[in-house]
Design a protein around this motif. Structure first.
Motif, short mmCIF file in Angstrom:
data_model
loop_
_atom_site.label_atom_id
_atom_site.label_comp_id
_atom_site.label_asym_id
_atom_site.label_seq_id
_atom_site.Cartn_x
_atom_site.Cartn_y
_atom_site.Cartn_z
N GLY B 6 0.83 -1.19 0.00
CA GLY B 6 0.00 0.00 0.00
C GLY B 6 0.87 1.24 0.00
N VAL B 7 0.23 2.39 0.01
CA VAL B 7 0.96 3.66 0.04
C VAL B 7 0.32 4.58 1.06
N SER B 8 1.16 5.16 1.91
CA SER B 8 0.69 6.28 2.72
C SER B 8 0.77 7.52 1.83
N LEU B 9 -0.34 8.22 1.70
CA LEU B 9 -0.36 9.39 0.81
C LEU B 9 0.51 10.53 1.35
N TYR B 10 1.06 10.33 2.56
CA TYR B 10 2.14 11.20 3.04
C TYR B 10 3.21 11.33 1.95
N SER B 11 3.44 10.21 1.26
CA SER B 11 4.50 10.16 0.25
C SER B 11 4.34 11.21 -0.84
N TYR B 12 3.10 11.64 -1.09
CA TYR B 12 2.83 12.57 -2.19
C TYR B 12 2.56 13.99 -1.67
N GLN B 13 3.02 14.31 -0.47
CA GLN B 13 2.72 15.61 0.14
C GLN B 13 3.20 16.78 -0.70
N GLN B 14 4.34 16.62 -1.34
CA GLN B 14 4.90 17.71 -2.14
C GLN B 14 4.09 17.91 -3.42
N GLU B 266 8.54 -11.41 17.65
CA GLU B 266 7.60 -11.58 18.77
C GLU B 266 6.36 -10.71 18.65
N ILE B 267 6.44 -9.64 17.85
CA ILE B 267 5.29 -8.73 17.79
C ILE B 267 4.43 -8.92 16.54
N ILE B 268 4.82 -9.84 15.67
CA ILE B 268 4.08 -10.01 14.40
C ILE B 268 2.57 -10.18 14.61
N PRO B 269 2.13 -10.96 15.61
CA PRO B 269 0.66 -11.11 15.76
C PRO B 269 -0.04 -9.80 16.12
N TYR B 270 0.71 -8.82 16.57
CA TYR B 270 0.09 -7.57 17.05
C TYR B 270 0.24 -6.43 16.05
N ILE B 271 0.87 -6.71 14.90
CA ILE B 271 1.10 -5.64 13.93
C ILE B 271 -0.19 -5.35 13.16
N ILE B 272 -0.57 -4.09 13.15
CA ILE B 272 -1.81 -3.65 12.49
C ILE B 272 -1.52 -3.31 11.03
N SER B 273 -0.49 -2.54 10.80
CA SER B 273 0.04 -2.30 9.47
C SER B 273 1.44 -1.73 9.68
N GLY B 312 -0.66 -8.58 6.19
CA GLY B 312 -1.08 -7.19 6.30
C GLY B 312 -0.31 -6.31 5.34
N TYR B 313 -0.50 -5.03 5.49
CA TYR B 313 0.04 -4.07 4.54
C TYR B 313 1.35 -3.43 5.00
N ILE B 314 2.27 -3.31 4.06
CA ILE B 314 3.38 -2.37 4.23
C ILE B 314 3.03 -1.18 3.34
N ASN B 315 2.87 -0.01 3.97
CA ASN B 315 2.49 1.18 3.22
C ASN B 315 3.70 2.10 3.05
N SER B 316 4.06 2.34 1.81
CA SER B 316 5.23 3.18 1.51
C SER B 316 5.08 4.55 2.16
#
Lengths: 156, 353
Positions: B6-14, B266-273, B312-316
């Motif tokens: 996925g993409v965080s639209l933070y990436s396109y702020q400029q 150890e935290i993988i089950p708790y990762i939301i994104s 889950g998602y890795i958001n750029s």
């Protein structure tokens, strides 16, 4: 950041009163952060024009289609948003305004945006940081310099 | 079970700042060029008239996301404790703020919220019933220099952003989750925790603004020998008037990642994104068309995520543009191209075919 783009190009004008006398100058600004802010957090500008400092008391801010407001007034605008996409207009009081021609403006924006609680929070309520002093500079790390031209007859 | 992109639209702020890409154009870019559906947003970057957007905006948003078959993954929300100016926001007020965000997030169709690392744990606990009611998970960000695991030789800082550090932030979240047995509590790691050196774009930016280049060299060469506050004092002492902000000294001083990739296990089950933070994607030597960020380890953490069955998602989250905005219009970096390169890397490392 957006360091060199905080002042909108070609936006420098004089402010005129009803009789056509220049009472100050104005320019349009963008927000330096990557997000908008509650207006209450907007704490003014460090403004140096041609070597003269114009403190917060001489500044008013125009945004959201409303009349220009002082930064003291903005403190109570806790729910009004300065949207990321929008330019606001900074009005600076100066009898006679600026002369037509080139002007050098040094600018630093102060927005008390934070990412949560910090050790200086109480101090900032009592004594908000002075724009240009470093504290509360938000995303403008430095004072940026702008070479602007006020056109002949460049009134608002 | 898979890593999704996925993409965080933070990436396109400029691009948004200069009116080149509005949020609709950003969504089309993610769908049409990157071929994926995940969208993360910064509330106050995208939502006009936050926190009271018009009904028209909400309908337009949901409709546009539907048109392009997108998934509203996570919304990033903030905690501006000076909002009321006459007092520091209390924890209960902060919880009300978060509850308002939860309701807005649900209205826009997002499943998750990213809260900042500095949000106190009792604020999250107070907002939890609202999160459960609206079916929105709360993920606390793990952002450098905060560790996944406390301990080691770390010391409490009193200067700059690091002064807010709480080394037990992750433990507190896990404890709350254990105690409440609520699946609505979790974590949002940011790949910046695996950054092992300052990015070239950051160093170059700081150099362009530093009055004294020797001070920059000193920090780059000696950061490992001093504690956080100690380094700032030594730089002030050795280079009076150096004019380098504390935040920049912190960025230059980065010489080791604040988290070990194996701590992720150890935290993988708790990762939301996940925030796929990066600064500068460059072509890997000898591998045309393959890209990397030279200062952030992606390969090892992604291997652990795959082994651990992360679903889950890795958001750029491209952040390098902010260090390149002081050189005029022609010096601006192409955010769209940077994110495309990042997705080439994500696809390759996660084994997407």
């Amino acid at each position: 950041m957006f360091d060199n783009f905080l002042i909108v190009p070609h936006s420098l004008k004089n402010d005129l009163d009803a009789d056509g006398n220049a009472t100050g100058f104005q320019f349009a600004v963008r927000i330096a952060d990557y997000r908008g802010c509650f207006l209450s957090l907007h704490n003014g500008y460090y403004i140096d024009c041609d070597g003269v400092n114009y403190p917060r008391e001489l500044q008013r801010f125009e945004i959201n289609g409303k009349a220009p407001r002082s930064f003291e007034e903005l403190k109570s605008c806790c729910w009004e948003h300065w949207n990321y996409d929008d330019a606001g207009i900074v009005h600076v009081k100066k009898d006679g305004g600026l002369k037509p021609g080139k002007h050098t403006i040094g600018l630093q924006q102060s927005i008390l945006a934070q990412y949560g609680y910090m050790p200086w929070d109480e101090a900032w309520v009592k004594n908000p940081p002075l724009p240009g002093s470093g504290g509360g500079a938000g995303k403008t790390e430095t004072i940026s310099i702008f070479e602007m031209t006020l056109e002949e007859g460049g009134a608002a | 079970m898979a890593i999704k992109r996925g993409v965080s639209l933070y990436s396109y702020q400029q691009s948004q700042f200069f009116g080149k890409l509005d949020w609709k154009a950003q969504i089309r870019e993610v769908r049409e060029s990157l071929g994926t559906d995940g969208i993360e947003i910064i509330n106050q970057q995208l939502i006009r008239d936050y926190p009271f957007p018009s009904k028209e905006f909400i309908y337009d948003w949901r409709s546009y996301m539907a048109r392009y078959d997108m998934t509203a993954v996570t919304m990033d929300v903030y905690l501006d404790v000076h909002q009321f100016r006459d007092h520091v926001m209390t924890h209960r007020e902060a919880a009300e703020h978060l509850k308002n965000d939860i309701r807005l997030v649900a209205e826009m169709g997002f499943k998750n919220i990213r809260t900042l690392v500095l949000v106190p744990i009792d604020v999250i606990e107070m907002a939890l019933p609202t999160a459960e009611k609206y079916d929105v998970r709360l993920g606390k960000e793990i952002h450098a220099p905060w560790p996944i695991k406390p301990g080691g030789h770390r010391e409490k800082a009193t200067k700059g952003m690091a002064a807010g550090i709480n080394f037990n932030a992750v433990e507190e979240i896990l404890e709350l989750r254990e105690r409440t047995q609520s699946p609505y509590i979790g974590l949002v790691p940011d790949f910046g925790i695996f950054q092992f050196a300052p990015s070239k774009v950051s160093v170059d930016y700081i150099r362009r603004h530093a009055a004294n280049q020797d001070a920059v060299d000193f920090v780059l060469e000696n950061a490992a020998n001093y504690g956080h506050d100690e380094l700032i004092d030594v730089v002030d002492e050795k280079f009076p008037g150096h004019g380098i902000p504390i935040n920049s000294i912190d960025r230059l001083a980065l010489h080791e990642p604040c988290c070990k990739p194996e701590d992720l296990k150890e935290i993988i089950p708790y990762i939301i994104s996940i925030h796929g933070k990066f600064y500068n994607m460059t072509e890997i030597e000898g591998q045309p068309g393959h890209y990397e960020d030279k200062c952030i380890d992606y390969a090892t953490p992604i291997r652990y995520l795959i082994e651990g069955g992360f679903d889950g998602y890795i958001n750029s989250e491209f952040e390098g543009q902010r260090d390149q905005q002081d050189m005029g219009i022609e010096g601006l970096v192409d955010e769209v191209e940077q994110v495309r390169r990042h997705h080439e890397m994500l696809k390759r490392l996660s084994g997407e075919t």
